[in-house]
Design a protein around this motif. Sequence first.
Motif, PDB file in Angstrom:
ATOM      1  N   GLY A  35     -49.745 -38.614  66.196  1.00 51.60           N
ATOM      2  CA  GLY A  35     -48.632 -38.945  66.900  1.00 51.60           C
ATOM      3  C   GLY A  35     -47.384 -38.475  66.309  1.00 51.60           C
ATOM      4  O   GLY A  35     -47.208 -38.515  65.158  1.00 51.60           O
ATOM      5  N   TRP A  36     -46.280 -38.321  67.300  1.00 57.55           N
ATOM      6  CA  TRP A  36     -44.899 -38.020  66.513  1.00 57.55           C
ATOM      7  C   TRP A  36     -44.183 -39.372  67.269  1.00 57.55           C
ATOM      8  O   TRP A  36     -44.263 -39.590  68.469  1.00 57.55           O
ATOM      9  CB  TRP A  36     -44.237 -36.776  67.101  1.00 57.55           C
ATOM     10  CG  TRP A  36     -44.773 -35.587  66.374  1.00 57.55           C
ATOM     11  CD1 TRP A  36     -45.737 -34.729  66.960  1.00 57.55           C
ATOM     12  CD2 TRP A  36     -44.555 -35.335  65.033  1.00 57.55           C
ATOM     13  NE1 TRP A  36     -45.954 -33.887  65.813  1.00 57.55           N
ATOM     14  CE2 TRP A  36     -45.298 -33.837  64.782  1.00 57.55           C
ATOM     15  CE3 TRP A  36     -43.438 -35.629  64.150  1.00 57.55           C
ATOM     16  CZ2 TRP A  36     -44.935 -33.177  63.633  1.00 57.55           C
ATOM     17  CZ3 TRP A  36     -43.209 -34.775  62.993  1.00 57.55           C
ATOM     18  CH2 TRP A  36     -44.055 -33.638  62.882  1.00 57.55           C
ATOM     19  N   PHE A  37     -43.204 -39.948  66.273  1.00 57.56           N
ATOM     20  CA  PHE A  37     -42.472 -41.038  66.601  1.00 57.56           C
ATOM     21  C   PHE A  37     -40.916 -40.528  66.008  1.00 57.56           C
ATOM     22  O   PHE A  37     -40.964 -39.585  65.288  1.00 57.56           O
ATOM     23  CB  PHE A  37     -42.765 -42.188  65.809  1.00 57.56           C
ATOM     24  CG  PHE A  37     -44.091 -42.604  66.410  1.00 57.56           C
ATOM     25  CD1 PHE A  37     -45.370 -42.113  65.901  1.00 57.56           C
ATOM     26  CD2 PHE A  37     -44.182 -43.754  67.246  1.00 57.56           C
ATOM     27  CE1 PHE A  37     -46.543 -42.822  66.609  1.00 57.56           C
ATOM     28  CE2 PHE A  37     -45.509 -44.385  67.786  1.00 57.56           C
ATOM     29  CZ  PHE A  37     -46.652 -43.833  67.370  1.00 57.56           C
ATOM     30  N   VAL A  48     -42.968 -40.648  70.716  1.00 55.80           N
ATOM     31  CA  VAL A  48     -42.644 -39.148  71.272  1.00 55.80           C
ATOM     32  C   VAL A  48     -43.653 -38.593  71.806  1.00 55.80           C
ATOM     33  O   VAL A  48     -43.691 -38.300  73.173  1.00 55.80           O
ATOM     34  CB  VAL A  48     -41.896 -38.500  70.204  1.00 55.80           C
ATOM     35  CG1 VAL A  48     -41.520 -37.002  70.761  1.00 55.80           C
ATOM     36  CG2 VAL A  48     -40.748 -38.849  69.790  1.00 55.80           C
ATOM     37  N   ALA A  49     -44.891 -38.380  71.421  1.00 63.26           N
ATOM     38  CA  ALA A  49     -45.873 -37.530  71.941  1.00 63.26           C
ATOM     39  C   ALA A  49     -46.994 -37.754  71.021  1.00 63.26           C
ATOM     40  O   ALA A  49     -46.837 -38.175  69.754  1.00 63.26           O
ATOM     41  CB  ALA A  49     -45.637 -36.201  72.163  1.00 63.26           C
ATOM     42  N   ASP A  50     -48.173 -37.560  71.463  1.00 61.41           N
ATOM     43  CA  ASP A  50     -49.510 -37.743  70.792  1.00 61.41           C
ATOM     44  C   ASP A  50     -50.530 -36.735  71.376  1.00 61.41           C
ATOM     45  O   ASP A  50     -50.521 -36.187  72.476  1.00 61.41           O
ATOM     46  CB  ASP A  50     -50.195 -38.937  70.548  1.00 61.41           C
ATOM     47  CG  ASP A  50     -50.713 -39.733  71.719  1.00 61.41           C
ATOM     48  OD1 ASP A  50     -50.757 -41.153  71.826  1.00 61.41           O
ATOM     49  OD2 ASP A  50     -51.059 -38.896  72.734  1.00 61.41           O
ATOM     50  N   THR A  78     -53.189 -29.108  61.136  1.00 58.18           N
ATOM     51  CA  THR A  78     -51.923 -29.132  61.328  1.00 58.18           C
ATOM     52  C   THR A  78     -51.418 -29.564  62.875  1.00 58.18           C
ATOM     53  O   THR A  78     -51.901 -28.874  63.725  1.00 58.18           O
ATOM     54  CB  THR A  78     -51.040 -28.234  60.969  1.00 58.18           C
ATOM     55  OG1 THR A  78     -51.449 -27.771  59.499  1.00 58.18           O
ATOM     56  CG2 THR A  78     -49.488 -28.342  61.210  1.00 58.18           C
ATOM     57  N   VAL A  79     -50.714 -30.488  63.088  1.00 58.19           N
ATOM     58  CA  VAL A  79     -49.929 -30.868  64.336  1.00 58.19           C
ATOM     59  C   VAL A  79     -48.604 -30.369  64.482  1.00 58.19           C
ATOM     60  O   VAL A  79     -47.632 -30.514  63.608  1.00 58.19           O
ATOM     61  CB  VAL A  79     -50.254 -32.290  64.768  1.00 58.19           C
ATOM     62  CG1 VAL A  79     -49.363 -32.646  66.112  1.00 58.19           C
ATOM     63  CG2 VAL A  79     -51.637 -32.697  64.726  1.00 58.19           C
ATOM     64  N   TYR A  80     -48.462 -29.930  65.631  1.00 59.67           N
ATOM     65  CA  TYR A  80     -46.928 -29.211  65.863  1.00 59.67           C
ATOM     66  C   TYR A  80     -46.139 -29.893  66.897  1.00 59.67           C
ATOM     67  O   TYR A  80     -46.699 -30.700  67.689  1.00 59.67           O
ATOM     68  CB  TYR A  80     -46.880 -27.635  66.247  1.00 59.67           C
ATOM     69  CG  TYR A  80     -47.628 -26.921  65.013  1.00 59.67           C
ATOM     70  CD1 TYR A  80     -48.747 -26.675  65.392  1.00 59.67           C
ATOM     71  CD2 TYR A  80     -46.974 -26.627  63.930  1.00 59.67           C
ATOM     72  CE1 TYR A  80     -49.695 -25.668  64.405  1.00 59.67           C
ATOM     73  CE2 TYR A  80     -47.465 -25.620  62.943  1.00 59.67           C
ATOM     74  CZ  TYR A  80     -48.972 -25.507  63.230  1.00 59.67           C
ATOM     75  OH  TYR A  80     -49.651 -24.590  62.368  1.00 59.67           O
ATOM     76  N   TYR A  95     -41.321 -39.026  62.530  1.00 62.66           N
ATOM     77  CA  TYR A  95     -42.434 -39.153  61.826  1.00 62.66           C
ATOM     78  C   TYR A  95     -43.558 -38.668  62.688  1.00 62.66           C
ATOM     79  O   TYR A  95     -43.679 -38.918  63.671  1.00 62.66           O
ATOM     80  CB  TYR A  95     -42.661 -40.731  61.638  1.00 62.66           C
ATOM     81  CG  TYR A  95     -41.416 -41.262  60.625  1.00 62.66           C
ATOM     82  CD1 TYR A  95     -40.361 -41.802  61.289  1.00 62.66           C
ATOM     83  CD2 TYR A  95     -41.212 -41.339  59.136  1.00 62.66           C
ATOM     84  CE1 TYR A  95     -39.245 -42.200  60.683  1.00 62.66           C
ATOM     85  CE2 TYR A  95     -40.091 -41.889  58.597  1.00 62.66           C
ATOM     86  CZ  TYR A  95     -39.396 -42.385  59.276  1.00 62.66           C
ATOM     87  OH  TYR A  95     -37.998 -42.811  58.857  1.00 62.66           O
ATOM     88  N   CYS A  96     -44.645 -38.168  61.735  1.00 60.41           N
ATOM     89  CA  CYS A  96     -45.855 -38.185  62.330  1.00 60.41           C
ATOM     90  C   CYS A  96     -46.647 -39.306  61.730  1.00 60.41           C
ATOM     91  O   CYS A  96     -46.671 -39.538  60.965  1.00 60.41           O
ATOM     92  CB  CYS A  96     -46.574 -36.864  62.059  1.00 60.41           C
ATOM     93  SG  CYS A  96     -46.857 -36.286  60.346  1.00 60.41           S
TER      94      CYS A  96
END
Length: 120
Positions: A35-37, A48-50, A78-80, A95-96
């Motif tokens: 996830g992105w926070f 934000v998203a996952d 890697t996640v973008y 943050y991821c």
Amino acid sequence: QVQLVESGGGLVQAGGSLRLSCAASGRTFNNYVTGWFRQAPGKEREFVADIHWSRGSTNYADSVKGRFTISRDNAKNTVYLQMNGLTPEDTAVYYCAVKSDYVKNVWPYWGQGTQVTVSS
């Protein structure tokens, strides 16, 4: 030990774009979610998203739907986060984080964060 390293933050004008990267290491992530926070000054951290590593299924906060896209490269672990149409309200430390698919809302692994600043 899971390690997450974010990169790609910076200063951009309103309407611009940035792509954040989160490089993960330390284990296999087949049944994990990344996830992105983000956390803006004086505000609580928000989702934000996952994305699920194996299925590729995604979720987005309403505030970023249609502007941000989360994706992953399994070969690179890697996640973008592609961020388009940025506004000053998107300014925050991003943050991821990684969690098991079997546990809800518990994110035990976090990166160090990357600053995104959007000027008006």
